[in-house]
Structure formats: structure tokens, C-alpha cells
Design an enzyme around this catalytic site. Sequence first.
Site, PDB file in Angstrom:
ATOM      1  N   HIS A 121       0.872  -1.170   0.000  1.00  0.00           N
ATOM      2  CA  HIS A 121       0.000   0.000   0.000  1.00  0.00           C
ATOM      3  C   HIS A 121       0.917   1.230   0.000  1.00  0.00           C
ATOM      4  CE1 HIS A 121      -2.781   2.960   1.761  1.00  0.00           C
ATOM      5  NE2 HIS A 121      -3.769   2.141   1.463  1.00  0.00           N
ATOM      6  N   ASP A 198       3.516  -4.280   7.859  1.00  0.00           N
ATOM      7  CA  ASP A 198       2.295  -3.487   7.839  1.00  0.00           C
ATOM      8  C   ASP A 198       1.127  -4.450   8.061  1.00  0.00           C
ATOM      9  OD1 ASP A 198      -0.040  -2.222   7.140  1.00  0.00           O
ATOM     10  OD2 ASP A 198       0.651  -1.495   5.202  1.00  0.00           O
ATOM     11  N   GLN A 201      -4.090  -5.165   7.115  1.00  0.00           N
ATOM     12  CA  GLN A 201      -5.009  -6.253   6.754  1.00  0.00           C
ATOM     13  C   GLN A 201      -4.733  -7.508   7.591  1.00  0.00           C
ATOM     14  OE1 GLN A 201      -7.509  -5.570   4.846  1.00  0.00           O
ATOM     15  NE2 GLN A 201      -6.738  -3.610   4.116  1.00  0.00           N
ATOM     16  N   LYS A 224     -10.086  -0.629  10.492  1.00  0.00           N
ATOM     17  CA  LYS A 224     -10.212  -1.805   9.627  1.00  0.00           C
ATOM     18  C   LYS A 224     -10.504  -3.061  10.440  1.00  0.00           C
ATOM     19  CE  LYS A 224      -6.947  -0.015   6.281  1.00  0.00           C
ATOM     20  NZ  LYS A 224      -7.658   0.350   5.053  1.00  0.00           N
ATOM     21  N   CYS A 365      -4.652   2.448  -3.864  1.00  0.00           N
ATOM     22  CA  CYS A 365      -3.466   2.957  -3.173  1.00  0.00           C
ATOM     23  C   CYS A 365      -2.267   2.038  -3.348  1.00  0.00           C
ATOM     24  CB  CYS A 365      -3.721   3.148  -1.673  1.00  0.00           C
ATOM     25  SG  CYS A 365      -4.952   4.365  -1.325  1.00  0.00           S
TER      26      CYS A 365
END
Lengths: 407, 140
Positions: A121, A198, A201, A224, A365
Site C-alpha cells: 500500500h 504493515d 489487513q 479496519k 493505493c
Amino acid sequence: MLVEEIRKSFPGLAGTVYSRPLVYFDNAATAMRPIRVISKLEDLSYNHNANIHRAVHRLSAEATEEYENTRDSVQKYLNARSREEIVFTSGTTAAVNLAAFCFGESFIRHGDEILVSEAEHHSNLVPWQMMCERKGAVLKKLPIEDDGTVSLDVLVRMLTPATKLFCVAHITNTLGIENPLKDIVNICHSKNCPVFADGAQGIVHSRTDVQETGVDFYSFSGHKVYAATGTGVLYGRKELLEKMPPYMGGGEMVGTVKFTGTTYAPLPGKFEAGTQNINAIPTLVPALEMAEAMRDTELEKYCEGVSEYIFDALTSNPRIRLFGVPRGAQKKAPIFSFVVDGVHHEDIALILDKMGIAVRSGQMCAEPVMDRFGVTGMVRASLAPYNTMEEAESFIRALERAIKMLS
Amino acid sequence: METSLEEVKKQVVEDFSLYDEWLDKYEYLIELGKALENYPEEKKTDDRLIKGCQSRVWLDYWVKDGRIWFSADSDAIITKGIISMLISVYSGRTPEEIAGDDFGFVEEIGLKENLSPTRANGLASMIDKIKAVAAENVQS
Ligand SMILES: Cc1ncc(COP(=O)(O)O)c(C=O)c1O
């Protein structure tokens, strides 16, 4: 646990659009919030609204307790060694920027290399790029495979003595591929290279154990994973965080302040300058409890069925090209990005919207991912454990109809 | 007698009002998009791109006998339908007519509020571009 039960906890799912029942398949962008999260936000605003840490009065003590208890919950959830390793931010983007700036200040010299996976991302790419520009370091791309995965062999080859950090998504936001963090960390650490994962998700679709995987940094956004917006976390290994300078200066992050010089607060306060999102951060507690509850065996089995159904429908249509289908053992989260031969991604999303189905279209993104696969954009359907088989069926039916209309 | 701009706009609003369902309105836009005449490949240049749209939209124009003529294309069919609808209204009009128009009929069709925010920007950008072309060509 049954999906119908879970759905009752998420009032946003019951909505209608254009008088059709809403099918919300844009969960990777932001998830729906459960009643307990909404109530928590309300409760704090109504009953415990005071600034934290600073005052001796009762209300402030309550607010502080809520905020700091949240740190304990997050620590437990990530299995971090200590609560000082949990820094609250406004989201993933803020967490990566903080890490990139401060890590850069402490550890990066001219000519050093930062290795970033191609499937990131923009939030896990641009901050590193900015830092490299500032420090005269080199940003290197770790190319992904045709199936969207990170090859460990390629990783081994790309790491050099100058590589000071590898940045990679736990689960990628376009392809939904779960990267094998533990293997990645083993390889990187054997070459003295820390790993920034990261988890925007990953926190939703996988178990995250920072000790077991050994990642040096892990970041995620509350919104999220069912918490309120404006909440997020940066996990950092204490040894590293301690060596990093503060990010922003201001109240709360200080020891003593004189015009002649200032000392900084110990971790994690050093990185939490100014009044934080004190009403919203505590929503991470019910949100993560919800995420945990949805890891119920029965529900997981059901979700797998829903995923399989969508996967099969998308891959059996010769006009659809689904990206991120791992050839090996990597897991795929229920994040389905695809293009339809001869049809623009935006047209598909617009028609689906008119049928009540919320999906994402465009570059998501992740422009380098679009370039990698030679497309201007994709359509993405991203599911959460509260999505049902009926919704999946209605999505596939609508997609087929949209394709017909647009051909 | 040529039809006035007002009449053309009224006709477009009427055409769209035949469809109650949003899906049908879109089906109609898709038809308009498909019917848009071949736009030459060599005119798909960056300077003809309308900025602010998620999909790519090219707008070309020329002035003949005091009137502006438009031609356009897009890689997305619904966008193409929208620009097709717009140029069917404004192509062949005088710069003064276009510059003096409020484009309010777009809202009567309901397109504006019904398009996604990025798309609504795209629509606004298309309208702005047509207005700008007209303004440039108004005889002072
Ligand atoms: C993998 C990944 N990283 C980073 C982000 C950025 O998250 P946020 O916008 O909440 O900071 C997202 C969300 O879009 C994401 O999916």
C-alpha cells in the site's frame, strides 16, 4: 457461532442502498463497527470525558485508565513483551510515518538501503521513500512473483550488508496474500536486517504474534478491525524504539522542559505527543474482542466456504482475471482483486453499486501493483467474517449481470 | 429552424425520466457510450485528457462558423455515456450560449448526486472543461 448472530452486532450491515439490501464488500477499506464499539465511544464521550495523565481529578483518572488498559489489551493481542512497545497513533499511515522518520534518524546513513516489497500500500512505501530522500539512502524494490507472493529466494538475494530494513505487508491490501512473516524475519535477521510489517489487513484476517514471528515493527489501523476511526497502533521492539528520537514535540512526551533543553518521557509516552484520540482509542478493546470472537471455528469454516465460492466463481469465468492466486502454500485472505476482459473496473463498480453491492475500484493505493500487472486499476471485493453466502451469491449474480450489461 | 439549447436539454431530461430505476438509467448511459462515434487514436493525447476523473476521458473540439464542436472518448463506458450526453447537448452551440448556460439540467437528471464522489468530480471536471473551452472562444 452463526453468521446471523454476528451480524446483529453490526448495525451498519442492515442498511439498504437504492432500496436494495446492502452487500458490503469493501471491508479492506474500512470495516463496519459493532454496537459495543459505538457504545464505548459514546460512553467515553458521555461519562468519562477528561484529558488523560495530567490531572488528579476522578474523571481524568477514569479516562486514563480506559486509555492505558487499552494498551494492555493491545499488548496481549499482539503478544508483545511489554506495554511500552505499544504506541498509539491515528492509524497505519501515521504509524509508518512515525517509524520511518524516527528509524531513519537513528539508524540510516547515506548509502544505506531500505528494501520494500512491490505489493505495498502507498502507506508502506511513500514514507520510506521520503525518509530515503532525506537521508540519502536507497529505496530498493523487492519484486513480487506473478502469483503476487514474495519469494524468499529473491529476498535472500536482495538483502545486502547495506540493507537496514525490509518493509512488507503481513497481508497485502490488493492481492490478499499472507506473507510468511516468520520465515521472512528469520532470513532478514540472519543478515542483521530488521523487518517492518504493515498489519493493516493482517490484524483482520490472521493471528498476529509479534514474538512468535519476531517482527521488529508492526502497525495497524483500528477502523479496519472494527474500532473507531482515528485509532491505530505502532508496535516496535523496545530496543529499537528506545534508540529512536521522538517524532513530534509537545505536551505529554517530555520529562523536563527548560528553554535550555528538554528531556523526553520514557516509552511509549515519548512517541505520543499532545492529546491523543482519547475517546476513540479505548474502542480498540471491544473491537479486538470482536475480532477474537469471530475467530470461532464454526464461523471460520463458514467463511472459508464463502471465500471458496467466490474464488471458484471468479476463477471459472474466462473473462475474469483474478490477481494474487498463490501457487504455493501461501494463504489468501478473502480479498479478491480482479479485472474483466474488455470492461473498465470503474464501470463494474458503478453498476454493482446500483445493485446494492459496495466494492472498490481503481488503483487501491497501490499503483506499483497495478503497474506490475499491467492494468490501470482493478475491482476489489473484500470480505469480513460477517459476510454471508447469500451476499456472495448476490455479488456473483450482480457481477455477471454487470458484465453482460457492459459488453 | 434549429432546436434551441433549452429544447435539447429538456429532451435529454425527458429521455432519462423514462427510466425509473437507477440501473436502467445506467443501461441508457451505457448505450449512449457505445453509440459515441469513433474518436481518433492519435487524439488520445495527454493535453486532451480531462483531469479529475478516475477513468480517462479525452475531449477534443474545434470551432467552425462561430460554433464549437466537440468529440470525446473514454476508456470507461459509463463515463463515455456521460460525456456523450454532454456533447450531444453542447456540440454545435455558440461559445456565448455555452458560457451563459448553468448546466442545471444535469441535476434534473439526478446524475450528480447519484454518481460516486470521485465520479461526481469527474462529471464536474467534464462540465468545467466544456465551460472553459466556451469561455476561451467567446468573442470579446
Ligand atoms: C495494507 C494497508 N496498509 C496501509 C493502509 C492505510 O491505512 P490507513 O489509511 O488506515 O492509515 C491500508 C488501508 O487502506 C492497508 O490496507
